[in-house]
Design an enzyme around this catalytic site. Structure first.
Site, PDB file in Angstrom:
ATOM      1  N   CYS A 163      38.112  60.674  37.273  1.00  0.00           N
ATOM      2  CA  CYS A 163      38.815  60.334  38.615  1.00  0.00           C
ATOM      3  C   CYS A 163      39.741  59.119  38.151  1.00  0.00           C
ATOM      4  CB  CYS A 163      37.503  60.157  39.244  1.00  0.00           C
ATOM      5  SG  CYS A 163      36.577  61.480  39.823  1.00  0.00           S
ATOM      6  N   HIS A 302      37.495  51.943  44.393  1.00  0.00           N
ATOM      7  CA  HIS A 302      37.134  53.314  43.824  1.00  0.00           C
ATOM      8  C   HIS A 302      36.581  53.847  44.954  1.00  0.00           C
ATOM      9  CE1 HIS A 302      37.060  56.790  41.369  1.00  0.00           C
ATOM     10  NE2 HIS A 302      35.747  56.782  41.481  1.00  0.00           N
ATOM     11  N   GLU A 313      30.152  48.919  41.743  1.00  0.00           N
ATOM     12  CA  GLU A 313      31.437  48.713  42.005  1.00  0.00           C
ATOM     13  C   GLU A 313      31.394  46.951  42.661  1.00  0.00           C
ATOM     14  OE1 GLU A 313      36.215  49.515  43.296  1.00  0.00           O
ATOM     15  OE2 GLU A 313      34.249  50.910  44.037  1.00  0.00           O
ATOM     16  N   LYS A 334      39.320  56.632  50.343  1.00  0.00           N
ATOM     17  CA  LYS A 334      38.372  57.940  50.275  1.00  0.00           C
ATOM     18  C   LYS A 334      37.890  58.294  51.417  1.00  0.00           C
ATOM     19  CE  LYS A 334      38.039  57.989  45.274  1.00  0.00           C
ATOM     20  NZ  LYS A 334      38.816  56.508  44.940  1.00  0.00           N
ATOM     21  N   HIS A 339      37.767  62.542  47.944  1.00  0.00           N
ATOM     22  CA  HIS A 339      38.040  62.230  46.730  1.00  0.00           C
ATOM     23  C   HIS A 339      39.057  63.183  45.993  1.00  0.00           C
ATOM     24  CE1 HIS A 339      37.721  60.622  42.683  1.00  0.00           C
ATOM     25  NE2 HIS A 339      36.525  60.469  42.667  1.00  0.00           N
ATOM     26  N   PHE A 398      34.300  59.713  35.285  1.00  0.00           N
ATOM     27  CA  PHE A 398      33.147  60.204  34.435  1.00  0.00           C
ATOM     28  C   PHE A 398      33.579  60.260  33.229  1.00  0.00           C
ATOM     29  CE2 PHE A 398      31.177  63.809  37.430  1.00  0.00           C
ATOM     30  CZ  PHE A 398      30.840  62.901  38.193  1.00  0.00           C
TER      31      PHE A 398
END
Length: 412
Positions: A163, A302, A313, A334, A339, A398
């Protein structure tokens, strides 16, 4: 001497708009691009909503026959690239093609093709695959097809960091321009992974939202968040050295003044709980830009709508921005687009550029329930008019990949 790097063109295809103008208009208004999954996906009784591209007509910009030979993720990349090229007003006949690059990635690549091939192989042992199977599948083909179309003979490659992919792509392009290896670069990311395979895999990880209400599915920083919504799309930016842009009289949208990439080295899917390396990446871009933390006006987070990601975050932002964290405006694209995996960072970079250009911050849509762990100003539900001199874009992937970009308002 290092070059200054500017944004001179943008293209986007997203669940809330098939070009930058439509995407940005809907983002400002908090339009939700999420819908019921219906009968689009089989074999998954847990996922109820997705965020697909809508009313997509490839013939608006591209040769439909040519695109029939591509996986959708490559088609999306080419579609957004064409808009970005047109938007930049690049005269492709007058530039040095050897100093014209392409860095466009994808988180998972040709999942539509992969699923199609698997289904064929399951039906018979003697199936004959198309010779285009591998070129449609592999992740570098978005960049490869773009380079072929526009004759970009400089460095061409695909970053793959889940991502964080397209934020790393834009950052790597920035570095090549800053240090003199290229004059112009097409960069960003593309994804088309609303497939049974992708949804099944992310469901197994318990990463996806399972509600049946599109309005309360992607709800970053909301206490009731419980997973992300799968989206699709592409974001492409044209980056140039300031010298190149000024030489041809290009319109400049914003300047990139910082980029950092760090790694948690902690877990294959979970972020480091104290957010230390995400915070390090944010601090690095401030140091590169030579500004203090209290000069940043906006962070495009994010913000995936997963429990741990949003909390970590928030911790990282507080670590870097101290008391100014409560003055910052923070929002998550998002919340509207879902996403977009490897495409998300580039689309969110475009949102940052537009925020700098127009002094407007889009909202975090569908935000209702405050979370004690996420106690910053996430611009809930309604966008705001505010001067944005510096905008930061965060991406986490990830594998522990952290990537951060910093944009500065262009004042000429």
């Amino acid at each position: 001497m290092d070059n200054r790097v500017v944004v001179t063109g943008m293209g986007a295809i997203t669940p809330i708009g098939n070009d930058v103008l439509e995407f940005w208009k809907n983002a400002k208004e908090g339009v939700i691009g999420i819908e019921a999954i219906g009968d689009k996906i089989i074999g998954n009784d847990k996922v109820k909503v997705i965020a697909p591209i809508k009313n997509f007509d490839v013939s608006n910009r591209l040769n439909a026959k040519e695109c029939s030979r591509l996986d959708p993720y490559s088609t999306f990349a080419l579609y957004a690239a064409e808009e970005a090229i047109q938007n930049s007003k690049l005269d492709l006949e007058s530039i040095d093609r050897d100093r014209f690059g392409v860095i466009v990635g994808s988180g998972v690549g040709g999942f539509n093709t992969l699923e199609e091939v698997i289904n064929k192989l399951k039906k018979t042992d003697s199936v004959r695959l198309s010779p285009l199977t591998i070129p449609k599948l592999i992740i570098n083909m978005a960049a490869g097809n773009i380079a072929i179309k526009y004759g970009a003979r400089g460095e061409s490659k695909s970053v793959v960091t889940a991502c964080a992919t397209s934020t790393h792509s834009v950052g790597d392009a920035y570095r090549l321009l800053k240090h003199g290896y290229l004059d112009i670069c097409i960069t960003g990311g593309s994804e088309s992974a609303i497939t049974s395979l992708a949804l099944g895999g992310f469901t197994a990880l318990t990463a996806l939202n399972t509600t049946d209400n599109p309005e309360r599915a992607s709800i970053p920083f909301d206490k009731e968040r419980n997973g992300f919504v799968m989206g699709e799309g592409a974001g492409i930016l044209i980056l140039e050295t300031l010298e190149s842009a000024q030489k041809r009289g290009a319109y400049i949208y914003a300047e990139i003044v910082g980029y950092s990439s760090t790694t948690d080295a902690y877990h294959i899917t979970a972020p480091m709980p104290d957010g230390k390396m995400s915070a390090k990446a944010m601090q690095n871009v401030l140091d590169e830009a030579g500004i203090s933390y209290d000069q940043v006006d906006y962070i495009n987070a994010h913000g995936t709508s997963t429990k741990m990601n949003d909390a970590v975050e928030t911790i990282a932002i507080k670590e870097v921005f101290k008391e100014h964290a409560y003055n910052l405006k923070i929002s998550s694209t998002k919340s509207m687009t879902g996403h977009l995996l490897g495409a998300s960072g580039a689309v969110e970079a475009i949102a940052c550029v537009k925020s700098c250009e127009e002094d407007f911050i889009h909202p975090t849509a569908s935000y209702l329930v405050k979370d004690e762990e996420c106690d910053l100003n996430y611009v809930p539900n309604k966008g705001i008019k505010k001067e944005v001199n510096y905008a930061m874009s965060n991406s986490l992937g990830f594998g522990g990949h952290n990537a951060v970009l910093l944009f500065k308002k262009w004042r000429g």
